[in-house]
Design an enzyme around this catalytic site. Structure first.
Site, short mmCIF file in Angstrom:
data_model
loop_
_atom_site.label_atom_id
_atom_site.label_comp_id
_atom_site.label_asym_id
_atom_site.label_seq_id
_atom_site.Cartn_x
_atom_site.Cartn_y
_atom_site.Cartn_z
CB SER A 139 27.21 33.56 51.65
OG SER A 139 27.18 32.16 51.42
CE1 TYR A 152 32.74 33.62 52.40
CE2 TYR A 152 30.81 32.21 52.64
CZ TYR A 152 31.54 33.13 51.91
OH TYR A 152 31.05 33.59 50.71
CB ALA A 155 32.20 36.97 58.11
P1 NAP Z 1 36.71 36.10 44.01
O1 NAP Z 1 36.55 35.72 42.59
O2 NAP Z 1 37.74 35.38 44.82
O3 NAP Z 1 36.98 37.68 44.10
C1 NAP Z 1 37.22 38.27 45.33
C2 NAP Z 1 37.47 39.74 45.15
O4 NAP Z 1 37.64 40.33 46.45
C3 NAP Z 1 38.72 40.06 44.35
O5 NAP Z 1 38.46 41.15 43.51
C4 NAP Z 1 39.74 40.44 45.42
O6 NAP Z 1 40.68 41.40 44.97
C5 NAP Z 1 38.84 41.08 46.45
N1 NAP Z 1 39.42 41.11 47.79
C6 NAP Z 1 39.80 40.06 48.56
N2 NAP Z 1 40.29 40.50 49.74
C7 NAP Z 1 40.19 41.86 49.70
C8 NAP Z 1 40.50 42.89 50.61
N3 NAP Z 1 41.04 42.62 51.82
N4 NAP Z 1 40.30 44.17 50.26
C9 NAP Z 1 39.77 44.47 49.04
N5 NAP Z 1 39.44 43.53 48.13
C10 NAP Z 1 39.65 42.25 48.47
O7 NAP Z 1 35.35 35.90 44.83
P2 NAP Z 1 33.81 36.00 44.37
O8 NAP Z 1 33.28 34.64 44.25
O9 NAP Z 1 33.66 36.95 43.24
O10 NAP Z 1 33.17 36.61 45.70
C11 NAP Z 1 32.67 37.93 45.81
C12 NAP Z 1 31.78 38.00 47.04
O11 NAP Z 1 30.68 37.10 46.88
C13 NAP Z 1 32.47 37.58 48.34
O12 NAP Z 1 32.04 38.40 49.39
C14 NAP Z 1 31.99 36.15 48.55
O13 NAP Z 1 32.02 35.78 49.90
C15 NAP Z 1 30.56 36.28 48.02
N6 NAP Z 1 29.96 35.01 47.66
C16 NAP Z 1 30.52 34.22 46.70
C17 NAP Z 1 29.92 32.99 46.40
C18 NAP Z 1 30.49 32.08 45.36
O14 NAP Z 1 30.03 30.93 45.26
N7 NAP Z 1 31.44 32.50 44.54
C19 NAP Z 1 28.76 32.60 47.08
C20 NAP Z 1 28.21 33.43 48.05
C21 NAP Z 1 28.82 34.64 48.33
P3 NAP Z 1 42.24 41.07 44.68
O15 NAP Z 1 42.27 39.94 43.71
O16 NAP Z 1 42.79 42.33 44.13
O17 NAP Z 1 42.82 40.70 46.00
#
Ligand code: NAP
Length: 244
Positions: A139, A152, A155
């Site tokens: 990120s 965050y 990490a």
């Molecule tokens: P999201 O919509 O909240 O989805 C998170 C996913 O991670 C879900 O499928 C969830 O599965 C899974 N997860 C959470 N804890 C877990 C664990 N302990 N073991 C296995 N799976 C787990 O989030 P997102 O926005 O798509 O984020 C995806 C990645 O992109 C993350 O690493 C986040 O930090 C990164 N990111 C996001 C943004 C943003 O603005 N959205 C920006 C920069 C980076 P369940 O629902 O089954 O628990």
């Protein structure tokens, strides 16, 4: 672009992980969907992926639990034998200023977002052959920090160091290891950001909007493909110009 490839995506039951799964399937890869809590949503992603005529399955594992990760990978090995593309995408937030953060909130984020990347990569690596791809979702917060996100940011910065070191170790096997650093993406993880803060983020973003999950998936698909063969140890920002 990904014909005959087998991909494992962690945290693919929704958000960015789901978008990557669909984009990979459109490009003919078999896609393994890891999830933790939401089996129903993970199964829906499997059904969507299969519509593109590829193999898919959902596997439950908490990436922060090494034993669960080992069991997941045994299951994958039985069905698919190998993994060509690993996307370490699973992540959570527990935002709190350092003054107020609890040890539990600190460890939860480090364990899922950083230790999870180590556990999954360590156990999957023996299944990845020459020409394999490892793509880690970091990120811009790991590069620039953010108010209320010490856990965050630590990490996500850790993922960058991990990516660069592993790229040096695996280069001789022609396995590439890269990280991407998204800015604001419209998913569940950002849905609780207050309306006014979102408006400010959009205003500060040269492209004036947050990313769609598909925007991120397009970049990851490129990094997973043969077209990116000479890119390794890189961190590619995808943030509409928010941080440069
Ligand atoms: P999201 O919509 O909240 O989805 C998170 C996913 O991670 C879900 O499928 C969830 O599965 C899974 N997860 C959470 N804890 C877990 C664990 N302990 N073991 C296995 N799976 C787990 O989030 P997102 O926005 O798509 O984020 C995806 C990645 O992109 C993350 O690493 C986040 O930090 C990164 N990111 C996001 C943004 C943003 O603005 N959205 C920006 C920069 C980076 P369940 O629902 O089954 O628990």
């Amino acid at each position: 672009m990904l014909k005959n490839k087998i991909a494992l995506i962690t945290g693919a039951s929704r958000g960015i992980g789901e978008a990557i799964a669909i984009e990979f399937a459109k490009n003919n890869a078999d896609v393994i969907i890891n999830y933790y809590n939401d089996q129903e949503e993970a199964q829906k992603v499997v059904d969507k992926v299969k519509k593109y005529g590829v193999e898919s399955m959902a596997v439950k594992a908490d990436v922060s639990n090494f034993n669960e990760v080992k069991q997941m990978v045994e299951e994958i090995q039985k069905k698919f034998k190998r993994v060509d593309i690993l996307v370490n995408n699973a992540g959570i937030v527990k935002d709190r200023t350092l003054k107020n953060i609890t040890l539990e909130e600190w460890h939860a984020v480090i364990n899922t977002n950083l230790n999870g990347v180590f556990y999954v990569t360590k156990v999957v690596l023996p299944l990845i052959g020459e020409g394999g791809r490892i793509i880690n979702i970091s990120s811009i917060v790991g590069q620039y920090g953010n108010f209320g996100q010490c856990n965050y940011a630590a990490a996500k910065a850790g993922i960058i160091g991990f990516t660069k070191s592993l790229a040096k170790e695996l280069g001789k096997k022609k396995i590439t290891v890269n990280a991407i650093a998204p800015g604001f993406v419209k998913t569940g993880i950002t849905k609780n950001i207050p309306f006014l803060r979102k408006k400010i983020i959009n205003y500060m973003t040269p492209l004036k909007e947050g990313a769609e999950p598909k925007d991120i998936a397009n970049l990851v698909t490129f990094l997973a493909s043969e077209k990116s063969r000479y890119i390794t140890g890189s961190v590619i920002n995808i943030d509409g110009g928010l941080a440069f």
